[in-house]
Structure formats: structure tokens, C-alpha cells
Design an enzyme around this catalytic site. Sequence first.
Site, PDB file in Angstrom:
ATOM      1  N   LYS A 221     -99.930  26.476 -25.119  1.00  0.00           N
ATOM      2  CA  LYS A 221     -99.729  25.057 -24.835  1.00  0.00           C
ATOM      3  C   LYS A 221    -100.026  24.186 -26.056  1.00  0.00           C
ATOM      4  O   LYS A 221    -100.647  24.617 -27.018  1.00  0.00           O
ATOM      5  CB  LYS A 221    -100.579  24.630 -23.632  1.00  0.00           C
ATOM      6  N   ARG A 255    -103.250  32.825 -16.497  1.00  0.00           N
ATOM      7  CA  ARG A 255    -101.786  32.729 -16.412  1.00  0.00           C
ATOM      8  C   ARG A 255    -101.245  32.673 -17.837  1.00  0.00           C
ATOM      9  O   ARG A 255    -101.521  31.719 -18.570  1.00  0.00           O
ATOM     10  CB  ARG A 255    -101.387  31.490 -15.619  1.00  0.00           C
TER      11      ARG A 255
END
Length: 274
Positions: A221, A255
Amino acid sequence: MTLNCKGKLIDLTSPKVMGILNITPDSFYDGGKHKNDHDILKHVALMLNEGATFIDIGAYSSRPNADHVSETDELKRILPIVDLILKEFPEVLLSIDTFRSRVAKSCIEAGAALINDISAGKLDHNMLQTIANLHVPYIMMHMRGTPQTMQEHTDYDDIIKDSLLYFSERLATAKQLGIVDIIVDPGFGFSKTLKQNYELLNKLEHFKITETPLLVGVSRKSMIYKTLETSAKESLNGTSVLNTIALQKKASILRVHDVKEAIECIKLVESLNT
């Protein structure tokens, strides 16, 4: 701590990995990468062989400013992929990344095992009742607004306190409806600034007060690559560093895009406690 997935108890005493399968053309890291059945099955096989317990499928990109996708188009994208994967891997535990109750219901009826909702039921008021009716595990994430507007909603009095109040209300509503297996996701990158993401990670242990398993999704991210001044493609090492910190702060599920490296993080952190 366990989850009941299609009658199979998943023990979260040892952290588990959820591998990401994006079937959207515009996801921030791997959008459009898996274009045909062969590529999809090959990637799922790789993630399972590397140790993924869950495979998370998303047909609606939730990156900031992502294009809106209609419910009809989301269903057209995701249902054939659910069928494809389950035919090849009947025992796989598929997580469906959706905030729409109709998509959730259709995918569970097609054989998926759990639902991963970025809105914790706030974008579809039928979602929580649908989950209760389906009797499946439910991941509820913290987010304000929608994927298109979430970065306009980053004004908090206290990011930790405000997030915990949000989950307190959502958990109470879910439990009142009879939802049993609930996982909490603090929502890194969703309606949060770069600084707030790191404050969230630094104080992650506070979320154990929810008495639910904790899912962490920081894989590749912008909180990583913006800090390092690189790119999502070059942020695997940074992802492993933050995953390690999350595990030390008692994350139950990671995740990730890169399963092998996440499994290695788990093995190394568990070695500290043996």
C-alpha cells in the site's frame, strides 16, 4: 480463537494468510494482471501451495478514487471466477471482498466461505442481516464514506478511540443479529492519512479489546511506498517489515499479495515465542 468456514474450524492461534486475487482491471497493484482462466488458476495454485489459508476475491476496486462498478457488473465479474476456482480447488476457502449483500449471498450460495466487507455493513443496510442468515464468518473493516470519497474523511479527534467506537457499534449490531464469527480490520489506507496509518499500526494492540481476530492488510500500500519514495512494485520488503510488526502486535490474519513472504514472517515471529 477459531472460525467456522463451511463446517471446517480454522484455528487462529497461529496466524493465517489470506492471499489476494484481484479480478478488477484497475486495482492499485495487480489490476488486470489475471486476464484469463489459466492465469487465475495458476495464481490461486501458487498462493495455496505457498501456504494461504484463504483466497480473497474482489471484483470492485476499492483503491482511492476508483471507478464505480454496478452491482450487475460486479456479479458478472465475480460469480464465474468463484465457480472456476471451486471446480479446480473444491476445498479452497474463498473470501468475497464486497460491500453488497446480493453479491455476498450469491457468492456464498455458489460455494464461497466468508465475506470481507470494507464498509462493515454501512454501504448496504441489508448486509448484516444477510450475513446472519448465511451463518458465515464476516470481516468488518473501518472506513468512512465510500471508496470514491473516503480520503475526504480523515478528520479524527483520536484515530484509535474513534475507530474503536466505530467497531463497538458495528460489533454490537452484528452480534444482536446473531453473527458469530467476526474479524475486525482497522482499514489501513481507507479514510486515513499517511501519518494516521502509522499511528494505527503503532497502537494496533489496542484493537484486541474487541475480543475478535484482527486482520491486517498493508500489502504494497501507499503507506509503504510513499514513505520509501518507491512504488507498489518495489514495496515487498516494506510489506514484510510492517507485517512483522503487525504479527508482534497480535494480528491473526495477514491479507497479502505475496503469500510466501507472509508465511515466512509468521514462522520467524512464532520462533521468538518458542
